[in-house]
Each structure stands twice: as C-alpha cells, then as structure tokens.
Write an enzyme that holds these catalytic residues in place. Structure first.
Site, PDB file in Angstrom:
ATOM      1  N   ILE A  86       0.824  -1.231   0.000  1.00 16.96           N
ATOM      2  CA  ILE A  86       0.000   0.000   0.000  1.00 16.96           C
ATOM      3  C   ILE A  86       0.851   1.271   0.000  1.00 16.96           C
ATOM      4  O   ILE A  86       0.356   2.355  -0.291  1.00 16.96           O
ATOM      5  CB  ILE A  86      -1.040   0.017   1.144  1.00 16.96           C
ATOM      6  CG1 ILE A  86      -0.368   0.062   2.518  1.00 16.96           C
ATOM      7  CG2 ILE A  86      -2.018  -1.137   1.042  1.00 16.96           C
ATOM      8  CD1 ILE A  86      -1.285   0.595   3.602  1.00 16.96           C
ATOM      9  N   THR A 156       0.888   3.739  18.718  1.00 16.91           N
ATOM     10  CA  THR A 156       1.661   3.170  19.823  1.00 16.91           C
ATOM     11  C   THR A 156       1.654   4.097  21.038  1.00 16.91           C
ATOM     12  O   THR A 156       1.603   5.325  20.898  1.00 16.91           O
ATOM     13  CB  THR A 156       3.120   2.921  19.384  1.00 16.91           C
ATOM     14  OG1 THR A 156       3.875   2.507  20.513  1.00 16.91           O
ATOM     15  CG2 THR A 156       3.777   4.161  18.801  1.00 16.91           C
ATOM     16  N   SER A 194      12.479   6.088  19.103  1.00 18.80           N
ATOM     17  CA  SER A 194      13.150   5.384  18.005  1.00 18.80           C
ATOM     18  C   SER A 194      12.588   5.931  16.700  1.00 18.80           C
ATOM     19  O   SER A 194      11.541   6.605  16.703  1.00 18.80           O
ATOM     20  CB  SER A 194      12.882   3.875  18.074  1.00 18.80           C
ATOM     21  OG  SER A 194      11.539   3.600  17.690  1.00 18.80           O
ATOM     22  N   TYR A 196      11.179   4.159  14.456  1.00 20.36           N
ATOM     23  CA  TYR A 196       9.852   3.545  14.321  1.00 20.36           C
ATOM     24  C   TYR A 196       8.793   4.371  15.076  1.00 20.36           C
ATOM     25  O   TYR A 196       7.752   4.721  14.515  1.00 20.36           O
ATOM     26  CB  TYR A 196       9.859   2.094  14.848  1.00 20.36           C
ATOM     27  CG  TYR A 196       8.488   1.683  15.319  1.00 20.36           C
ATOM     28  CD1 TYR A 196       7.461   1.459  14.388  1.00 20.36           C
ATOM     29  CD2 TYR A 196       8.175   1.585  16.681  1.00 20.36           C
ATOM     30  CE1 TYR A 196       6.176   1.140  14.816  1.00 20.36           C
ATOM     31  CE2 TYR A 196       6.904   1.262  17.105  1.00 20.36           C
ATOM     32  CZ  TYR A 196       5.899   1.045  16.170  1.00 20.36           C
ATOM     33  OH  TYR A 196       4.630   0.752  16.595  1.00 20.36           O
ATOM     34  N   HIS A 197       9.067   4.665  16.345  1.00 16.40           N
ATOM     35  CA  HIS A 197       8.071   5.412  17.126  1.00 16.40           C
ATOM     36  C   HIS A 197       7.839   6.799  16.504  1.00 16.40           C
ATOM     37  O   HIS A 197       6.736   7.323  16.530  1.00 16.40           O
ATOM     38  CB  HIS A 197       8.506   5.534  18.590  1.00 16.40           C
ATOM     39  CG  HIS A 197       8.384   4.242  19.371  1.00 16.40           C
ATOM     40  ND1 HIS A 197       9.460   3.429  19.616  1.00 16.40           N
ATOM     41  CD2 HIS A 197       7.329   3.624  19.943  1.00 16.40           C
ATOM     42  CE1 HIS A 197       9.067   2.362  20.319  1.00 16.40           C
ATOM     43  NE2 HIS A 197       7.771   2.458  20.525  1.00 16.40           N
ATOM     44  N   LYS A 200       5.135   6.947  13.934  1.00 21.06           N
ATOM     45  CA  LYS A 200       3.761   6.971  14.458  1.00 21.06           C
ATOM     46  C   LYS A 200       3.363   8.405  14.845  1.00 21.06           C
ATOM     47  O   LYS A 200       2.188   8.770  14.799  1.00 21.06           O
ATOM     48  CB  LYS A 200       3.629   6.042  15.666  1.00 21.06           C
ATOM     49  CG  LYS A 200       3.880   4.577  15.347  1.00 21.06           C
ATOM     50  CD  LYS A 200       2.721   3.958  14.586  1.00 21.06           C
ATOM     51  CE  LYS A 200       2.988   2.505  14.266  1.00 21.06           C
ATOM     52  NZ  LYS A 200       1.887   1.800  13.650  1.00 21.06           N
TER      53      LYS A 200
END
Ligand code: NAD
Ligand code: USQ
Length: 406
Positions: A86, A156, A194, A196-197, A200
């Site tokens: 996607i 998260t 991080s 990744y975080h 979000k």
C-alpha cells in the site's frame, strides 16, 4: 461531502491492511467471525524481513492463502487475501477501494520493530518511507475515492514518550495555556524513542490534518506491547496458528521472556529493568479493534484517540514473575537502546472501559502465561539461539562498551 459506503451497522466490509501480521491475522479472523466481510491486504514484507534476518516465527505459520482457505473452510465465511504494497502501489490500492467500497480500513501495515528501525541507515529510511507512505496513501486514497471510509489505525503508546513527567497519560489530547493566555486542547506532545516510534508521531500529524481538512473519520489506537500468540479462534486449527517473534529485533519483551524460560535461556533484562511499559493481550487487541470498528467517530475536525492498554508493568517485575513461575534465571544485559533506565507510567484507558472492555490483567492471567509457555516449549526446536541477542544498538555508549568486550 463524502459518499456513505452504505452498509453500516453489523456486517461491514473491512479491509485489514497488514492482515498477515502478528496483530493483523487474529484481528482479521476475529472480525470475520463477528460477521464482517474481511479482505486482507498485505505485501508480506514481514515474512521477507524474516528471510533478511535469517530468522522465523517460533510457531510454524501457514502461507496467507492456506490460512485464509482454512478459516473459510472452518467458518463458512468468505475472507480474501490480496497481495499488495500500500506504500508503493497507490493506483492499484485506490482502484480497489473504489471498486469494493469498504466501510472501514483497519491499518496495521507498517514496519513495527523499534530495534529493526534503528539497525542501519537503510532500515531507518525504509521504516520512514514505508510507514509514512502507507499511512498517507491510506488517507489520501480515502479522500480521492470520495467514500466516507472509517480508518482505524494502530498507533503506539510510545508516541507519548517514557519520561518521568508524572501524572496519568490522557487519551491523545491535553489542555494547555499558550503564551498570551489562550486556552487550547492540543495533541499530547510527541516524544518518540526510536525512528519507528517517530513514524507513528508523523502519522498522527497527517491524521490530524486530514480529519480537519477533509472531515475524515479516523480512530488512532495508541497500543501498548502485545503479548500472547493465539486467540481462541486461531487455536482452532494448526493452519490458523499466529506468529511468535522471539528474535532480538522483533521479539517483544514479555513473549521473549516466556520463550527464553521455555528454552532454558536466562531472561534478557536490559539495564536495570526499571523501564515501565504498557501491555495488552492479543485477544484484547482483537476485542478493542472490534469495538473501534463498531464505534466510529461522528466525523470532522478531530481524530478519535484511545489508549489500547490493559495495564502497565516494569520489565524487572515481569522477569521476576516469569522467573518465579518457571525457575528461569535473570541475566542483566547492557541496554542496547537509548532510553531512561527507570520510569513511571500511568495511562488512562477510560474510553475502552466505557465501551465495555474488561481487559486481561497479568495478576489473574497465570493460565494465559502458561499457555504461551506451552506453545514456546512445543516449538523450542525451532528456536535459533544465535538470534536471541539484539544486533541493533542505538545507545552509542553501550555499543562502544560492547565492542570493547569482543
Ligand atoms: P507485523 O510486522 O507482524 O505486521 C505488520 C504487517 O503489515 C505485516 O504482515 C507486513 O507484511 C504488513 N505490511 C507492512 N508494510 C506494508 C505495506 N507497505 N503494504 C502492505 N502490507 C504491509 O506487526 P504487528 O505486531 O502485527 O503490528 C501491527 C501494527 O500494530 C503495527 O502498526 C504496530 O506498529 C502496531 N503495534 C504493535 C504492537 C506489538 O506489540 N506487536 C504494539 C503496539 C502497536
Ligand atoms: N526489553 C528488555 N529485554 C528484552 C527486550 C526488551 O529489557 O529482551 C525492554 C526494552 O529495553 C524496553 C521494553 O523492554 O524498555 C519494551 O521493549 P519491546 O521490544 O518489548 O517493545 P518496544 O520496542 O517498545 O516495541 C513494541 C512493539 C511496537 C509497539 C510498542 C508499544 O514492537 O510495535 O509500538 O511495543 S509501546 O512500547 O507501548 O510503545
């Protein structure tokens, strides 16, 4: 105004983006069982990263085709799987939305491991491009389709950060007084730990903009660390078995401790184990998402934000709990991450409680902890012990100390 997708109530058409993953698969099954018409969209990137890392789920997992066919055979439902990226295949994704007119899209389709995101320049860039690309394509495609689709996104708890700021973390928003005395209710400040975080946090800003500008109906679920592996539905047949990540990059702390205890590996507590985090069992993840799907925001202006957590717990207390249950020893390990050694954490989960969630708590979950341990014991021959130690360092001091020792 956006066109109503039409079905409403029970039996919605739901796209589960990332529905082949650890949270996505049991949720897809749960929603299908609840009467929704589920289509899984996944590019199998998680399975490909396993190949890259030379690791695989502790539990043997069937291919998406086999697990979907097994579920349809057992349930008489008609779940489908579509192989699609996607973040990269926008035109195809938009076309599918226009043709199938889903009522809801549940969005799990992101790279979700903090250690993997911090491994190298390549994994940092991949995580940002994939996650922000996927989330932006989802909201952009909803607008371009002209359909009033509810987006339920898995965010998260880590967006709030784990500082010792004190006080209970509210659900998404805080009241502030700006310089000059103006009162505002704003998104809680983002403080990611991080790359990744951080993605979000970027997602949350995009959602805020699209809710305001295009009146999109968006629910953002700030989820804690998920533990467990199977749900009552995925336990029904081996072909439905859910994944169990245990390696140093993708394994999350409680599942890792349960697996380490089963395999006779000392529990890898990073630093002092004073880190406090939020937790939720995989069965409750599914229930929360069902509640979110069935209770969309009215729309316009504001993203609905809920904290999807059952409770908070300190890492060393979890190690002690598993140690006393199983006799496993604890191995204090230099922390490969840059994070506070000790933190307090109190979180509001009032909205899910008001909707009727009665979450599984660790104190009364001995049976479920044992169940995970039994699964880990059953498949311990599949554990590659060389993959247990994390190879991703983002605490430079610790990394230097570790280099000195080798
Ligand atoms: P996972 O990696 O097992 O599942 C994610 C799925 O999305 C995978 O099947 C992957 O192949 C797919 N995917 C990724 N990028 C895609 C793309 N561009 N196009 C199509 N499919 C794509 O992760 P998970 O543990 O199931 O987590 C799901 C979501 O929940 C993530 O967004 C994660 O941030 C969030 N979350 C997870 C936890 C946890 O403890 N596992 C806790 C809080 C939040
Ligand atoms: N930890 C250990 N030993 C280990 C593994 C982890 O002590 O062997 C510690 C870490 O240092 C950290 C805590 O346990 O302080 C949690 O680590 P984790 O790997 O279990 O979880 P985290 O990196 O925070 O990420 C996981 C998911 C992610 C999700 C997040 C929710 O992978 O997708 O967003 O949990 S939360 O933590 O609430 O932000």
């Amino acid at each position: 105004p956006l066109e109503a997708a039409g079905r409403g109530g029970k039996g919605k058409k739901v796209f589960v983006l990332g529905g082949d993953g650890f949270c996505g698969w049991p949720t897809a099954v749960h929603l299908s069982n609840a009467g929704h018409d589920v289509v899984i969209i996944d590019n199998l990137s998680r399975r490909k990263i396993d190949l890259e890392l030379g690791c695989e789920s502790l539990t043997p997992i069937s291919s998406p085709e086999v697990r979907v066919a097994a579920w349809n055979e057992l349930s008489g439902r008609n779940m489908r799987f579509e192989y699609m990226d996607i973040a990269k295949e926008y035109d195809r994704f938009l076309q599918m939305i226009k043709e199938e007119k889903p009522d809801t899209m549940v969005h799990f389709a992101e790279q979700r491991a903090a250690p993997y995101s911090m491994k190298s320049g390549a994994t940092k860039r991949y995580t940002v491009e994939n996650n922000v690309g996927a989330s932006h394509n989802a909201v952009c495609a909803i607008v371009e389709s002209g359909l009033d689709i509810h987006l339920v996104h898995l965010g998260t708890m880590g967006v709030y950060g784990y500082g010792n700021s004190g006080g209970k973390i509210p659900e998404g928003y805080i009241d502030v007084t700006l310089p000059g005395g103006r009162e505002r209710n704003i998104l809680h400040p983002a403080y990611p730990g991080s790359v990744y975080h951080a993605t979000k946090c970027l997602d949350a800003l995009l959602f805020q903009f699209y809710a305001k500008n295009d009146q999109l109906r968006i629910t953002d679920l700030h989820q804690g660390i998920v533990w467990g592996t199977n749900t009552p539905l995925t336990s029904k047949d081996e072909r439905l078995c859910n994944r169990f990540d245990y390696d140093g990059e993708y394994g999350t702390v409680l599942n890792r401790f349960l697996m380490q205890a089963a395999c006779g590996i000392p529990l890898t507590v990073y630093g002092t184990g004073g880190q406090t985090r939020a937790f939720i069992h995989i069965t409750d993840t599914c229930k929360c998402i069902e509640l979110a799907v069935n209770n969309p925001p009215v729309g316009g202006e504001r993203v609905k934000i809920l904290n999807q957590v059952a409770q908070t717990a300190r890492v060393r207390d979890l190690a002690q709990l598993i140690g006393s249950m199983t006799g496993a020893k604890v191995q204090l390990t230099a922390n490969p991450r840059a994070e506070d050694a000790e933190n307090e954490l109190e979180v509001s989960n009032d909205q899910f409680k008001e909707m009727g969630l009665d979450p599984i708590l660790l104190d009364s979950a001995a049976g479920l902890l044992t169940e995970v341990q039994e699964i880990a014991t059953k498949y311990q021959h599949r554990c590659d012990r060389s993959k247990v130690v994390s190879k991703s360092f983002w605490n430079k001091g610790t990394a230097k100390a570790a280099e000195g020792k080798t």
